[in-house]
Motif scaffolding. Structure first.
Motif, PDB file in Angstrom:
ATOM      1  N   ALA A   1       3.295 -11.968 -10.560  1.00  0.00           N
ATOM      2  CA  ALA A   1       2.208 -11.893  -9.580  1.00  0.00           C
ATOM      3  C   ALA A   1       2.028 -10.470  -9.065  1.00  0.00           C
ATOM      4  N   ILE A   2       3.141  -9.779  -8.824  1.00  0.00           N
ATOM      5  CA  ILE A   2       3.068  -8.390  -8.357  1.00  0.00           C
ATOM      6  C   ILE A   2       2.449  -7.499  -9.424  1.00  0.00           C
ATOM      7  N   ALA A   3       2.903  -7.654 -10.668  1.00  0.00           N
ATOM      8  CA  ALA A   3       2.393  -6.823 -11.753  1.00  0.00           C
ATOM      9  C   ALA A   3       0.894  -7.033 -11.959  1.00  0.00           C
ATOM     10  N   VAL A   4       0.456  -8.280 -11.941  1.00  0.00           N
ATOM     11  CA  VAL A   4      -0.969  -8.575 -12.112  1.00  0.00           C
ATOM     12  C   VAL A   4      -1.772  -8.009 -10.946  1.00  0.00           C
ATOM     13  N   SER A   5      -1.288  -8.186  -9.730  1.00  0.00           N
ATOM     14  CA  SER A   5      -2.030  -7.740  -8.545  1.00  0.00           C
ATOM     15  C   SER A   5      -2.175  -6.226  -8.501  1.00  0.00           C
ATOM     16  N   VAL A   6      -1.094  -5.499  -8.773  1.00  0.00           N
ATOM     17  CA  VAL A   6      -1.163  -4.033  -8.767  1.00  0.00           C
ATOM     18  C   VAL A   6      -2.107  -3.544  -9.858  1.00  0.00           C
ATOM     19  N   SER A   7      -2.041  -4.164 -11.031  1.00  0.00           N
ATOM     20  CA  SER A   7      -2.898  -3.745 -12.141  1.00  0.00           C
ATOM     21  C   SER A   7      -4.368  -4.036 -11.863  1.00  0.00           C
ATOM     22  N   VAL A   8      -4.654  -5.231 -11.369  1.00  0.00           N
ATOM     23  CA  VAL A   8      -6.041  -5.580 -11.045  1.00  0.00           C
ATOM     24  C   VAL A   8      -6.570  -4.690  -9.927  1.00  0.00           C
ATOM     25  N   GLY A   9      -5.715  -4.390  -8.940  1.00  0.00           N
ATOM     26  CA  GLY A   9      -6.134  -3.496  -7.864  1.00  0.00           C
ATOM     27  C   GLY A   9      -6.515  -2.118  -8.376  1.00  0.00           C
ATOM     28  N   ALA A  10      -5.750  -1.610  -9.351  1.00  0.00           N
ATOM     29  CA  ALA A  10      -6.065  -0.301  -9.922  1.00  0.00           C
ATOM     30  C   ALA A  10      -7.394  -0.332 -10.660  1.00  0.00           C
ATOM     31  N   VAL A  11      -7.678  -1.430 -11.368  1.00  0.00           N
ATOM     32  CA  VAL A  11      -8.943  -1.551 -12.093  1.00  0.00           C
ATOM     33  C   VAL A  11     -10.112  -1.690 -11.122  1.00  0.00           C
TER      34      VAL A  11
ATOM     35  N   TRP B   1       0.839  -1.190   0.000  1.00  0.00           N
ATOM     36  CA  TRP B   1       0.000   0.000   0.000  1.00  0.00           C
ATOM     37  C   TRP B   1       0.878   1.245   0.000  1.00  0.00           C
ATOM     38  N   TRP B   2       1.859   1.252   0.909  1.00  0.00           N
ATOM     39  CA  TRP B   2       2.797   2.377   1.011  1.00  0.00           C
ATOM     40  C   TRP B   2       3.684   2.472  -0.227  1.00  0.00           C
ATOM     41  N   THR B   3       4.081   1.336  -0.789  1.00  0.00           N
ATOM     42  CA  THR B   3       4.933   1.335  -1.982  1.00  0.00           C
ATOM     43  C   THR B   3       4.283   2.095  -3.125  1.00  0.00           C
ATOM     44  N   GLN B   4       3.014   1.819  -3.386  1.00  0.00           N
ATOM     45  CA  GLN B   4       2.329   2.509  -4.480  1.00  0.00           C
ATOM     46  C   GLN B   4       2.253   4.009  -4.227  1.00  0.00           C
ATOM     47  N   HIS B   5       1.905   4.377  -2.988  1.00  0.00           N
ATOM     48  CA  HIS B   5       1.792   5.801  -2.660  1.00  0.00           C
ATOM     49  C   HIS B   5       3.137   6.499  -2.808  1.00  0.00           C
ATOM     50  N   LEU B   6       4.188   5.873  -2.330  1.00  0.00           N
ATOM     51  CA  LEU B   6       5.517   6.479  -2.369  1.00  0.00           C
ATOM     52  C   LEU B   6       6.013   6.635  -3.809  1.00  0.00           C
ATOM     53  N   LEU B   7       5.928   5.551  -4.590  1.00  0.00           N
ATOM     54  CA  LEU B   7       6.506   5.569  -5.931  1.00  0.00           C
ATOM     55  C   LEU B   7       5.653   6.312  -6.948  1.00  0.00           C
ATOM     56  N   LEU B   8       4.406   6.578  -6.615  1.00  0.00           N
ATOM     57  CA  LEU B   8       3.581   7.427  -7.473  1.00  0.00           C
ATOM     58  C   LEU B   8       3.658   8.887  -7.065  1.00  0.00           C
ATOM     59  N   GLY B   9       4.449   9.164  -6.036  1.00  0.00           N
ATOM     60  CA  GLY B   9       4.663  10.542  -5.618  1.00  0.00           C
ATOM     61  C   GLY B   9       3.411  11.223  -5.107  1.00  0.00           C
ATOM     62  N   GLY B  10       2.463  10.444  -4.562  1.00  0.00           N
ATOM     63  CA  GLY B  10       1.235  11.031  -4.053  1.00  0.00           C
ATOM     64  C   GLY B  10       0.232  11.402  -5.121  1.00  0.00           C
ATOM     65  N   SER B  11       0.444  10.947  -6.387  1.00  0.00           N
ATOM     66  CA  SER B  11      -0.491  11.280  -7.467  1.00  0.00           C
ATOM     67  C   SER B  11      -1.854  10.619  -7.277  1.00  0.00           C
ATOM     68  N   VAL B  12      -1.894   9.526  -6.528  1.00  0.00           N
ATOM     69  CA  VAL B  12      -3.136   8.817  -6.234  1.00  0.00           C
ATOM     70  C   VAL B  12      -3.322   8.800  -4.722  1.00  0.00           C
ATOM     71  N   ARG B  13      -4.541   9.077  -4.275  1.00  0.00           N
ATOM     72  CA  ARG B  13      -4.795   9.104  -2.831  1.00  0.00           C
ATOM     73  C   ARG B  13      -4.647   7.715  -2.213  1.00  0.00           C
ATOM     74  N   TRP B  14      -4.564   7.675  -0.893  1.00  0.00           N
ATOM     75  CA  TRP B  14      -4.324   6.416  -0.183  1.00  0.00           C
ATOM     76  C   TRP B  14      -5.430   5.401  -0.399  1.00  0.00           C
ATOM     77  N   ALA B  15      -6.681   5.808  -0.261  1.00  0.00           N
ATOM     78  CA  ALA B  15      -7.795   4.849  -0.283  1.00  0.00           C
ATOM     79  C   ALA B  15      -7.855   4.020  -1.560  1.00  0.00           C
ATOM     80  N   PRO B  16      -7.742   4.622  -2.751  1.00  0.00           N
ATOM     81  CA  PRO B  16      -7.813   3.800  -3.968  1.00  0.00           C
ATOM     82  C   PRO B  16      -6.668   2.808  -4.112  1.00  0.00           C
ATOM     83  N   LEU B  17      -5.576   3.034  -3.405  1.00  0.00           N
ATOM     84  CA  LEU B  17      -4.424   2.138  -3.504  1.00  0.00           C
ATOM     85  C   LEU B  17      -4.577   0.871  -2.668  1.00  0.00           C
ATOM     86  N   LEU B  18      -5.576   0.850  -1.787  1.00  0.00           N
ATOM     87  CA  LEU B  18      -5.715  -0.277  -0.867  1.00  0.00           C
ATOM     88  C   LEU B  18      -6.000  -1.609  -1.564  1.00  0.00           C
ATOM     89  N   PRO B  19      -6.913  -1.694  -2.560  1.00  0.00           N
ATOM     90  CA  PRO B  19      -7.136  -2.996  -3.220  1.00  0.00           C
ATOM     91  C   PRO B  19      -5.863  -3.597  -3.797  1.00  0.00           C
TER      92      PRO B  19
END
Length: 254
Positions: free
Chosen positions: A223-233, A155-173
């Motif tokens: 597995a990581i790539a699929v999971s992050v992508s599916v979570g974004a969708v 969860w933190w990885t996505q927020h950090l590496l996207l530079g805060g471009s996406v809020r915390w809540a949508p990154l949770l899935p």
């Protein structure tokens, strides 16, 4: 999946892990205090379930260097290895950006974020042994603790590496899905990796272990790539979007 280019992104990420992050792990482990070295060996062994020859090879790799090697490597060499390891952070950032369909200009990242991600993951790896053992209480506690820890980290990885471009809540899935995938693979590794590594070492020597490790890294990164992508969708689907505060407008193509 086509827009993210799953297999290409995962292969690049795995290659960067193998070429830059793994050497950094060995450098840090070799120069760390003895207690940290032992804990790192125990944690890596716990992650892959290493036994026999594979564990002996790992212990040999973390053997403290002599003075000649220290002088040859030096502080500058150690810093170069650390900076090279940020290639993993950059590969992970590109994956997250593609998953969220962010334009290149919208995902600019301060270099300190790359270093912060590497340093935190090294620290987390050191404590994997106690976490997976449930702090001595067994797997019944270790698996849930590991799952929660992995969720927080991804969860933190996505927020950090996207530079805060996406809020915390949508990154949770994406964080939850990635944590589940990584945890399941870590359990599976205990059944596959020890036998595969020991057999490869016996038949082909160290070269065989390289092939096994790289193959497993590719599986994990897919597995990581699929999971992050599916979570974004999923975060944009009406059922979750209303709860996560995500706009439901169509996403622009990359």
């Amino acid at each position: 999946m086509v827009a993210v280019n799953i297999f290409d992104s995962a292969t690049r990420l795995a290659a960067q892990c193998f070429l830059t992050a793994v050497p950094l792990l060995f450098v840090v482990g070799a120069y760390a205090p003895t207690a940290v070295q032992h804990q790192l060996v125990a944690s890596v062994s716990a992650v892959f379930g290493l036994t026999d020859g594979a564990r002996s090879q790992l212990e040999q790799a973390f053997r403290p260097p002599n003075d000649d090697l220290r002088q040859a490597t030096g502080v500058v060499g150690g810093l170069m290895v650390l900076l090279s390891a940020t290639a993993v952070s950059r590969a992970m950032q590109r994956l997250c950006r593609r998953a969220w369909a962010l334009p290149r200009a919208g995902a600019r990242l301060a270099p300190w974020r790359w270093l912060a991600w590497i340093v935190l993951w090294l620290g987390v790896l050191v404590v994997q042994g106690p976490l997976r053992d449930g702090f001595g209480l067994g797997a019944w506690l270790g698996v849930p603790v590991t799952l929660v820890t992995q969720t927080a980290l991804w969860w933190w990885t996505q927020h950090l590496l996207l530079g805060g471009s996406v809020r915390w809540a949508p990154l949770l899935p994406g964080g939850v899905l990635t944590a589940v995938a990584v945890t399941v693979l870590s359990v599976t590794a205990h059944f596959y990796m020890p036998r595969a590594l020991n057999r490869a070492l016996a038949d082909y020597g160290s070269a065989g272990s390289v092939f096994v490790l790289l193959s497993w890294l590719i599986v994990v990164c897919v597995a990581i790539a699929v999971s992050v992508s599916v979570g974004a969708v999923l975060s944009g689907e009406p059922f979750l979007a209303a709860r996560l505060g995500v706009p439901t407008a169509p996403r622009a193509p990359e």
